[in-house]
Design a protein around this motif. Sequence first.
Motif, PDB file in Angstrom:
ATOM      1  N   ALA A 258      57.289  37.111  23.633  1.00  0.00           N
ATOM      2  CA  ALA A 258      57.665  36.024  24.608  1.00  0.00           C
ATOM      3  C   ALA A 258      58.058  34.628  24.168  1.00  0.00           C
ATOM      4  N   ASP A 259      57.823  34.496  22.942  1.00  0.00           N
ATOM      5  CA  ASP A 259      58.405  33.187  22.359  1.00  0.00           C
ATOM      6  C   ASP A 259      59.900  33.233  21.827  1.00  0.00           C
ATOM      7  N   PHE A 260      60.549  34.420  21.813  1.00  0.00           N
ATOM      8  CA  PHE A 260      61.736  34.775  21.418  1.00  0.00           C
ATOM      9  C   PHE A 260      62.797  33.925  22.409  1.00  0.00           C
ATOM     10  N   ARG A 261      63.516  33.369  21.555  1.00  0.00           N
ATOM     11  CA  ARG A 261      64.408  32.313  22.339  1.00  0.00           C
ATOM     12  C   ARG A 261      66.088  32.855  22.322  1.00  0.00           C
ATOM     13  N   LEU A 262      66.732  33.003  23.211  1.00  0.00           N
ATOM     14  CA  LEU A 262      67.879  33.593  23.762  1.00  0.00           C
ATOM     15  C   LEU A 262      69.029  32.672  23.125  1.00  0.00           C
ATOM     16  N   GLU A 263      70.042  33.348  22.840  1.00  0.00           N
ATOM     17  CA  GLU A 263      71.234  32.563  22.465  1.00  0.00           C
ATOM     18  C   GLU A 263      72.452  33.439  22.868  1.00  0.00           C
ATOM     19  N   GLU A 264      73.434  32.188  23.012  1.00  0.00           N
ATOM     20  CA  GLU A 264      74.792  32.920  23.599  1.00  0.00           C
ATOM     21  C   GLU A 264      75.285  34.271  22.860  1.00  0.00           C
ATOM     22  N   GLY A 265      75.869  35.153  23.392  1.00  0.00           N
ATOM     23  CA  GLY A 265      76.063  36.282  22.962  1.00  0.00           C
ATOM     24  C   GLY A 265      75.081  37.647  22.731  1.00  0.00           C
ATOM     25  N   ASP A 266      73.934  37.055  22.888  1.00  0.00           N
ATOM     26  CA  ASP A 266      72.777  38.143  22.818  1.00  0.00           C
ATOM     27  C   ASP A 266      73.029  39.235  23.726  1.00  0.00           C
ATOM     28  N   ARG A 267      72.948  40.463  23.192  1.00  0.00           N
ATOM     29  CA  ARG A 267      72.940  41.628  24.018  1.00  0.00           C
ATOM     30  C   ARG A 267      71.549  42.068  24.212  1.00  0.00           C
ATOM     31  N   LEU A 268      71.203  42.220  25.578  1.00  0.00           N
ATOM     32  CA  LEU A 268      69.781  42.517  26.096  1.00  0.00           C
ATOM     33  C   LEU A 268      69.883  43.810  26.549  1.00  0.00           C
ATOM     34  N   ALA A 269      69.074  44.723  26.046  1.00  0.00           N
ATOM     35  CA  ALA A 269      68.648  46.036  26.827  1.00  0.00           C
ATOM     36  C   ALA A 269      67.643  45.791  27.627  1.00  0.00           C
ATOM     37  N   ALA A 270      68.028  45.618  29.112  1.00  0.00           N
ATOM     38  CA  ALA A 270      67.170  45.338  29.856  1.00  0.00           C
ATOM     39  C   ALA A 270      66.977  46.584  30.844  1.00  0.00           C
ATOM     40  N   GLU A 271      65.690  46.501  31.393  1.00  0.00           N
ATOM     41  CA  GLU A 271      65.025  47.586  32.048  1.00  0.00           C
ATOM     42  C   GLU A 271      64.669  46.988  33.567  1.00  0.00           C
ATOM     43  N   GLY A 272      65.132  47.534  34.775  1.00  0.00           N
ATOM     44  CA  GLY A 272      64.836  47.192  36.108  1.00  0.00           C
ATOM     45  C   GLY A 272      65.556  48.127  37.240  1.00  0.00           C
ATOM     46  N   PRO A 273      65.152  47.791  38.280  1.00  0.00           N
ATOM     47  CA  PRO A 273      65.868  48.595  39.609  1.00  0.00           C
ATOM     48  C   PRO A 273      67.377  47.847  39.643  1.00  0.00           C
ATOM     49  N   SER A 274      68.412  48.609  40.166  1.00  0.00           N
ATOM     50  CA  SER A 274      69.434  48.512  40.115  1.00  0.00           C
ATOM     51  C   SER A 274      69.943  47.045  40.930  1.00  0.00           C
ATOM     52  N   GLU A 275      68.913  46.806  41.960  1.00  0.00           N
ATOM     53  CA  GLU A 275      69.221  45.654  42.806  1.00  0.00           C
ATOM     54  C   GLU A 275      68.873  44.443  41.862  1.00  0.00           C
ATOM     55  N   ARG A 276      67.968  44.654  40.888  1.00  0.00           N
ATOM     56  CA  ARG A 276      67.556  43.440  39.958  1.00  0.00           C
ATOM     57  C   ARG A 276      68.649  43.146  38.828  1.00  0.00           C
ATOM     58  N   ILE A 277      69.069  44.210  38.574  1.00  0.00           N
ATOM     59  CA  ILE A 277      70.200  44.276  37.504  1.00  0.00           C
ATOM     60  C   ILE A 277      71.478  43.548  37.839  1.00  0.00           C
ATOM     61  N   LEU A 278      71.796  43.984  39.022  1.00  0.00           N
ATOM     62  CA  LEU A 278      73.033  43.255  39.688  1.00  0.00           C
ATOM     63  C   LEU A 278      72.730  41.759  40.028  1.00  0.00           C
ATOM     64  N   ALA A 279      71.550  41.537  40.498  1.00  0.00           N
ATOM     65  CA  ALA A 279      71.231  39.986  40.732  1.00  0.00           C
ATOM     66  C   ALA A 279      71.239  39.207  39.580  1.00  0.00           C
ATOM     67  N   GLY A 280      70.878  39.900  38.441  1.00  0.00           N
ATOM     68  CA  GLY A 280      70.421  39.375  37.202  1.00  0.00           C
ATOM     69  C   GLY A 280      72.021  38.934  36.654  1.00  0.00           C
TER      70      GLY A 280
END
Length: 588
Positions: A258-280
């Motif tokens: 939870a304390d991992f800090r995101l940076e520009e260019g990070d590639r996230l493998a993210a899981e979620g419904p299609s609606e949430r991925i598109l909204a993200g």
Amino acid sequence: MSPALLLLILFVAALVLFATEWLPVDVTALCLLGALLLLGLLTPAEAFAGFGSDTVLTLASLFILTQVLLRAGVIEWIGAALTRRVRSAPRLLRAMLGTVAGISAFTSNTATTAVFLPVVSGVSRRAGLPASRVLMPLAFSSILGGTVTVIGTSTNLVVSGALPASGLRPLGFFELAWVGVPVAVAGLLYLFFVAPRLLPVRDAAIEDTLRPYLADLTVAPGSPLIGQTLRASNLGRDHGLTVVSVGRAGQMIYAPGADFRLEEGDRLAAEGPSERILAGRTHLGMVSRSEQKLQEERPDEARPGDARLFEVVVLPGSPLLGRTLRESRFRERYGCSVLALHRRARTEGHLGRVRVQVGDVLLLQGPAERVAALGESLAVLGDLTEQQRDLRRAPVALLLFLGAVVAGAAGLLPLGVAVVVAVALALALRLISPEEAYRSVEWPVIVLVACMLAFGGAFEDTGAAKLLTGALSGVLAPLGPYGLLGGLFAVTVALTQPMSNQAAALVMLPLAIGTAQALGYDPRPFVVGITIAASNSFITPLEPSCMLVYGPGRYTFLDFVRVGLGLTLLTFVVSMLVIPLVWPFQAP
């Protein structure tokens, strides 16, 4: 048989069909129009005039403008802004209900409910509240907001368009606000403080229908996620996305904390419904790596305005089986980008490293002709294009909508002219495609309204209105104006339960006007009473907004009766107090 008696027989038959829905309401309306033509009660010119009326054109244009706002993500952006600014979940839920009521004063309440459904569901989970405690208030608040302006619901607009045929001026843009605002405020207070005691406690069913996808999303320059920890970003809590791994500088971090800090260019493998991925992708400044590469390789085929979004399933014998998307050279072969992949068993790692299996569902983006030529190894499950949002177009979409509303409300242009011009500009600017514009129009409502406008004309011309209102006035005269207003309100509410709101209003309107004139009253307060009664349908889940939450909230029919009856009575009381003060029974 006299024309008036013939028309009354048709009127009763139509009422029965509307109530039983043995035929769809638009089919019933068409049958009624056909009968009027065959019996010679209407000429062809009179019968078909409704289809070219300004009311019908205004309605169709408003359906399209609402879809333009949805496609641009304007309403979702408002919900996301509320989520960021109000941190207390109970306060956030109340703020959202108030916002929903405000938005639905100018847009379709059904569309508003649909957009806020996943947002409110997510907030309720964060607050530890069952969805059944919040989804019915969501639907009810969208209905309450529709009473504020003439475009708040199609019912208001239909009543306004039918008034000139009876010699009355149309409703002003904000005329209903005198009673609509008090009704909405009282209704929201009821939803805040009384409804929670009556609502059931049941687990939500909304997530059961959402298919989880795995997507590769890159943090783009300017993203609000840059410099935030996963905890602070609220990707899971507010956006429904689970970060499986993060790729950075050639290294892979699995299950980041939870304390991992995101940076520009990070590639996230993210899981979620299609609606949430598109909204993200829209709201969080993230881009799909596959889509980005396709735009670089084939810029002419990857224009955002032309691309469509599809779900496809991998069939046996596909050349993709056992290979990663990179190994199969998917982009080069099919000319589409894979935004995400769904598999029953949870997948680990990035999308580009997953080996395709039979039954995998791919979320594809690309030109329609490319998707149509996928071949026999991939089967299209559905077109999800309308789930895409493009916030870059939100300012223009909002400006067009507000321009039409202001021009119509201020009298600079007739409302019908203002909204038609706005639709033409939206199409010219490619804010919406012509195909999607036609799909966004609720054609059954258009047909119903056009047919019933013609019926209203026949009702007056044949003398049936005088015959029926004469009989009613004799019965209702002893009740006085308050009794007449209360009786018409109650009958309209009763009719909206088995039939559509528009049909109930159009059926009651000539009766109310004729009876009021026969008794020497100004018809205006009774017209307003019928409009408010027809627009506020809470007792059953048959209203489209209520049907949207009926399944996800796991409600029963009696849940709506228990909660909606009190809200209907409150609406009745407020209307009875306010309407005579603003619209006196005796014309000056």
